[in-house]
Design a protein around this motif. Structure first.
Motif, PDB file in Angstrom:
ATOM      1  N   THR B   4     -17.811  39.473  10.703  1.00  8.90           N
ATOM      2  CA  THR B   4     -16.406  39.570  10.361  1.00  8.90           C
ATOM      3  C   THR B   4     -16.092  38.599   9.239  1.00  8.90           C
ATOM      4  OG1 THR B   4     -15.735  37.845  11.895  1.00  8.90           O
ATOM      5  CG2 THR B   4     -15.851  40.082  12.734  1.00  8.90           C
ATOM      6  N   ALA B   5     -15.011  38.880   8.566  1.00 11.68           N
ATOM      7  CA  ALA B   5     -14.643  38.066   7.402  1.00 11.68           C
ATOM      8  C   ALA B   5     -14.479  36.610   7.808  1.00 11.68           C
ATOM      9  CB  ALA B   5     -13.364  38.600   6.798  1.00 11.68           C
ATOM     10  N   MET B   6     -13.853  36.409   8.957  1.00 12.70           N
ATOM     11  CA  MET B   6     -13.543  35.031   9.342  1.00 12.70           C
ATOM     12  C   MET B   6     -14.807  34.212   9.563  1.00 12.70           C
ATOM     13  SD  MET B   6     -10.655  34.061  12.091  1.00 12.70           S
ATOM     14  CE  MET B   6     -11.660  32.827  12.873  1.00 12.70           C
ATOM     15  N   ASP B   7     -15.782  34.865  10.174  1.00 13.41           N
ATOM     16  CA  ASP B   7     -16.994  34.137  10.492  1.00 13.41           C
ATOM     17  C   ASP B   7     -17.538  33.429   9.265  1.00 13.41           C
ATOM     18  OD1 ASP B   7     -16.821  34.994  13.014  1.00 13.41           O
ATOM     19  OD2 ASP B   7     -18.174  36.678  12.785  1.00 13.41           O
ATOM     20  N   GLN B   8     -17.606  34.169   8.184  1.00 13.93           N
ATOM     21  CA  GLN B   8     -18.218  33.598   7.000  1.00 13.93           C
ATOM     22  C   GLN B   8     -17.241  32.778   6.174  1.00 13.93           C
ATOM     23  OE1 GLN B   8     -20.917  35.777   4.755  1.00 13.93           O
ATOM     24  NE2 GLN B   8     -21.639  37.080   6.412  1.00 13.93           N
ATOM     25  N   PRO B  12     -17.789  26.306   8.392  1.00 13.42           N
ATOM     26  CA  PRO B  12     -18.024  25.142   7.543  1.00 13.42           C
ATOM     27  C   PRO B  12     -19.342  25.315   6.817  1.00 13.42           C
ATOM     28  CG  PRO B  12     -18.430  24.619   9.842  1.00 13.42           C
ATOM     29  CD  PRO B  12     -17.800  25.972   9.820  1.00 13.42           C
ATOM     30  N   GLU B  13     -19.291  25.184   5.510  1.00 15.33           N
ATOM     31  CA  GLU B  13     -20.483  25.492   4.728  1.00 15.33           C
ATOM     32  C   GLU B  13     -21.485  24.346   4.813  1.00 15.33           C
ATOM     33  OE1 GLU B  13     -18.696  25.778   0.604  1.00 15.33           O
ATOM     34  OE2 GLU B  13     -17.307  26.934   1.839  1.00 15.33           O
ATOM     35  N   GLN B  19     -28.251  31.143   0.602  1.00 16.30           N
ATOM     36  CA  GLN B  19     -27.592  32.448   0.558  1.00 16.30           C
ATOM     37  C   GLN B  19     -26.181  32.382   1.152  1.00 16.30           C
ATOM     38  OE1 GLN B  19     -28.739  36.601   2.649  1.00 16.30           O
ATOM     39  NE2 GLN B  19     -30.343  35.511   1.595  1.00 16.30           N
ATOM     40  N   ALA B  20     -26.087  31.665   2.251  1.00 18.52           N
ATOM     41  CA  ALA B  20     -24.788  31.569   2.914  1.00 18.52           C
ATOM     42  C   ALA B  20     -23.791  30.875   1.991  1.00 18.52           C
ATOM     43  CB  ALA B  20     -24.934  30.800   4.218  1.00 18.52           C
ATOM     44  N   ARG B  22     -23.929  30.721  -1.278  1.00 20.28           N
ATOM     45  CA  ARG B  22     -23.636  31.624  -2.400  1.00 20.28           C
ATOM     46  C   ARG B  22     -22.621  32.674  -1.964  1.00 20.28           C
ATOM     47  NH1 ARG B  22     -27.487  35.413  -5.951  1.00 20.28           N
ATOM     48  NH2 ARG B  22     -28.464  35.911  -3.996  1.00 20.28           N
ATOM     49  N   SER B  23     -22.847  33.193  -0.786  1.00 20.09           N
ATOM     50  CA  SER B  23     -21.958  34.217  -0.257  1.00 20.09           C
ATOM     51  C   SER B  23     -20.536  33.680  -0.082  1.00 20.09           C
ATOM     52  CB  SER B  23     -22.512  34.692   1.090  1.00 20.09           C
ATOM     53  OG  SER B  23     -21.739  35.748   1.584  1.00 20.09           O
ATOM     54  N   ALA B  24     -20.449  32.513   0.514  1.00 24.01           N
ATOM     55  CA  ALA B  24     -19.127  31.917   0.752  1.00 24.01           C
ATOM     56  C   ALA B  24     -18.410  31.670  -0.570  1.00 24.01           C
ATOM     57  CB  ALA B  24     -19.285  30.614   1.527  1.00 24.01           C
ATOM     58  N   GLU B  25     -19.166  31.207  -1.532  1.00 24.98           N
ATOM     59  CA  GLU B  25     -18.578  30.921  -2.843  1.00 24.98           C
ATOM     60  C   GLU B  25     -18.047  32.201  -3.483  1.00 24.98           C
ATOM     61  OE1 GLU B  25     -17.158  29.426  -6.246  1.00 24.98           O
ATOM     62  OE2 GLU B  25     -17.641  28.414  -4.360  1.00 24.98           O
ATOM     63  N   MET B  26     -18.834  33.246  -3.355  1.00 26.64           N
ATOM     64  CA  MET B  26     -18.441  34.528  -3.928  1.00 26.64           C
ATOM     65  C   MET B  26     -17.184  35.067  -3.243  1.00 26.64           C
ATOM     66  SD  MET B  26     -18.912  36.933  -6.060  1.00 26.64           S
ATOM     67  CE  MET B  26     -20.538  37.244  -6.740  1.00 26.64           C
ATOM     68  N   ARG B  27     -17.168  34.955  -1.937  1.00 25.76           N
ATOM     69  CA  ARG B  27     -15.987  35.422  -1.195  1.00 25.76           C
ATOM     70  C   ARG B  27     -14.756  34.641  -1.615  1.00 25.76           C
ATOM     71  NH1 ARG B  27     -17.111  38.540   3.470  1.00 25.76           N
ATOM     72  NH2 ARG B  27     -15.100  37.982   4.334  1.00 25.76           N
ATOM     73  N   ARG B  28     -14.938  33.368  -1.772  1.00 22.64           N
ATOM     74  CA  ARG B  28     -13.823  32.524  -2.182  1.00 22.64           C
ATOM     75  C   ARG B  28     -13.293  32.952  -3.549  1.00 22.64           C
ATOM     76  NH1 ARG B  28     -12.307  28.135  -0.069  1.00 22.64           N
ATOM     77  NH2 ARG B  28     -10.857  26.721  -1.099  1.00 22.64           N
ATOM     78  N   ARG B  29     -14.215  33.171  -4.464  1.00 25.11           N
ATOM     79  CA  ARG B  29     -13.808  33.579  -5.814  1.00 25.11           C
ATOM     80  C   ARG B  29     -13.032  34.885  -5.773  1.00 25.11           C
ATOM     81  NH1 ARG B  29     -18.885  33.559  -9.664  1.00 25.11           N
ATOM     82  NH2 ARG B  29     -17.518  34.759 -11.020  1.00 25.11           N
ATOM     83  N   LEU B  30     -13.539  35.806  -4.970  1.00 21.33           N
ATOM     84  CA  LEU B  30     -12.885  37.109  -4.881  1.00 21.33           C
ATOM     85  C   LEU B  30     -11.499  36.990  -4.255  1.00 21.33           C
ATOM     86  CD1 LEU B  30     -15.936  39.329  -3.928  1.00 21.33           C
ATOM     87  CD2 LEU B  30     -14.397  39.709  -5.850  1.00 21.33           C
ATOM     88  N   CYS B  31     -11.406  36.200  -3.211  1.00 22.00           N
ATOM     89  CA  CYS B  31     -10.103  36.032  -2.551  1.00 22.00           C
ATOM     90  C   CYS B  31      -9.105  35.355  -3.482  1.00 22.00           C
ATOM     91  CB  CYS B  31     -10.264  35.216  -1.265  1.00 22.00           C
ATOM     92  SG  CYS B  31     -11.059  36.128   0.068  1.00 22.00           S
ATOM     93  N   GLN B  32      -9.563  34.339  -4.178  1.00 20.08           N
ATOM     94  CA  GLN B  32      -8.681  33.643  -5.115  1.00 20.08           C
ATOM     95  C   GLN B  32      -8.207  34.602  -6.204  1.00 20.08           C
ATOM     96  OE1 GLN B  32      -7.614  30.150  -5.317  1.00 20.08           O
ATOM     97  NE2 GLN B  32      -6.241  31.223  -6.716  1.00 20.08           N
TER      98      GLN B  32
END
Lengths: 229, 229
Positions: B4-8, B12-13, B19-20, B22-32
DNA sequence: AATAAAAAACAGACTGACCTGTTTTTATTT
DNA sequence: AAATAAAAACAGGTCAGTCTGTTTTTTATT
């Protein structure tokens, strides 16, 4: 292309001619359909073909009366304002509101205007206006055209000696009602709004009593003659 | 597909792997990027390609992290909630709010949350939820996850003996702030909001003083120890 | 430790549908 | 006959979701 939307939509449909009546009727149907559609599918999914279909008319007829989608939206808001006016007239007639207790008016406002699904439509239009500056200007113009009357009504209703504070009170109530509308829409099945409304009435009564010149504690609920003169 | 979205997004990174992160960073960029876009062009004009472009990523990457547009929108709200949390922490730390005067907290809430353009984005999401039931359920879930903490904070802030009335007061304030947000958006260049905020603080102070057990007139502005014990 | 297999992240293109505004045609009213 | 109202087809553009292929990271195996 045609005259502004307001010219035709709000013009009293007197004996102007057959086609004028037909035109007005068509505009009304389109606006009603657009409002229904807006309530049902939301601003985002609202499309012009869908409005025409709901109104049971061709797209050609629609574009004849409302050249662009923005024109259609402005028409909807005008139509809504008209509905609000009619609701107020049905509830209080054209009479002076000095005799109307605040809680009665507020309950009316929630029940007949802000608490209705159609008010969400109005909110969606207002939010859409944020990015579509041109549309926003036109929508603001529609709402500004009633702000004078509204202020007058609130003047009759509250009769604060300090008009500045009265306006503050008015806007506070407006903000509250709008916030409640959102809450009702998002957290539906929630009876907190009724409680908030009652709480505000309670507070408002005290405030009104405090602001008014010869203040008794319950002065607002039993109204008296507009001006002692 | 993925967790789920929340999990990732909220995990806490720590040292989970490259990979995790990188993924979190990408999600953050997209959300922003999505939040920015939502603020700028509005819900209606928000498109998924536009979000990807703003984030400077390919559409493939986007769809990998957020399969559907609804997923993206849920992500935005989670991101927003996170921002609000951070703002609160920055202003008051994690400390107990019992020592924070109501007016200080309210001014913070307006300045850092409800008065910001991004809150309009949140409102647009809430209104969109009205018609998209599935999205609405997910958005409500996101907001419900913070309602417990929020109630706790208000409990510390107000300390009404009657919790029912405290909740009423809380929701009333919430409605007011939301209504103000709309007003600020639609009638911009209008300073009436500041006045309304001050007026509400004034009323609230009196209300708080009345509701509290050993009440002095100005009791709310100078707070004291949470519980005498 | 080195390598092979698997999984996840990323990239770019495609498609079927739909929308807005315009233009062309037909009908109705004055 | 002229003008307005209504109908229908059209054109250009865009979007959401899907799909195929490539690179990077992780896991399993020897």
């Amino acid at each position: 292309m045609t005259g502004t939307a307001m010219d035709q939509a709000t013009r009293p449909e007197a004996a102007i001619g057959k086609q004028a009546r037909r035109s007005a009727e068509m505009r009304r149907r389109l606006c009603q359909a657009a409002l229904d559609a807006l309530c049902e599918v939301g601003y985002d999914s609202l499309t012009t073909p869908m409005i025409a279909a709901r109104a049971g008319v061709s797209r050609g007829a629609q574009t004849h009366h409302f050249a662009t989608k923005a024109d259609m939206l402005v028409g909807v808001l005008e139509y809504l304002v008209q509905i609000w006016d009619e609701a107020r007239l049905a509830a209080f007639g054209g009479k002076d509101l000095s005799d109307v207790p605040f809680d009665v008016y507020l309950r009316f406002a929630w029940r007949e205007i802000f608490g209705k699904p159609s008010y969400i439509a109005a909110l969606e239009l207002m939010l859409a206006a944020r990015v579509d500056k041109a549309l926003g200007e036109r929508l603001r113009q529609v709402l500004d055209s009633i702000v004078g009357d509204r202020n007058l009504r609130w003047r009759q209703l509250l009769r604060f000696p300090d008009v500045r504070r009265e306006e503050q009170f008015q806007y506070m109530t407006l903000c509250l009602l709008r916030g409640m509308a959102i809450h009702a829409s998002f957290n539906r099945g929630d009876d907190v709004n009724e409680a908030v409304l009652e709480a505000w009435i309670e507070i408002a009564d005290k405030l009104i009593a405090m602001e008014r010149p010869g203040a008794g504690a319950k002065s607002s609920r039993r109204a008296r003659k507009p001006v002692p003169r």
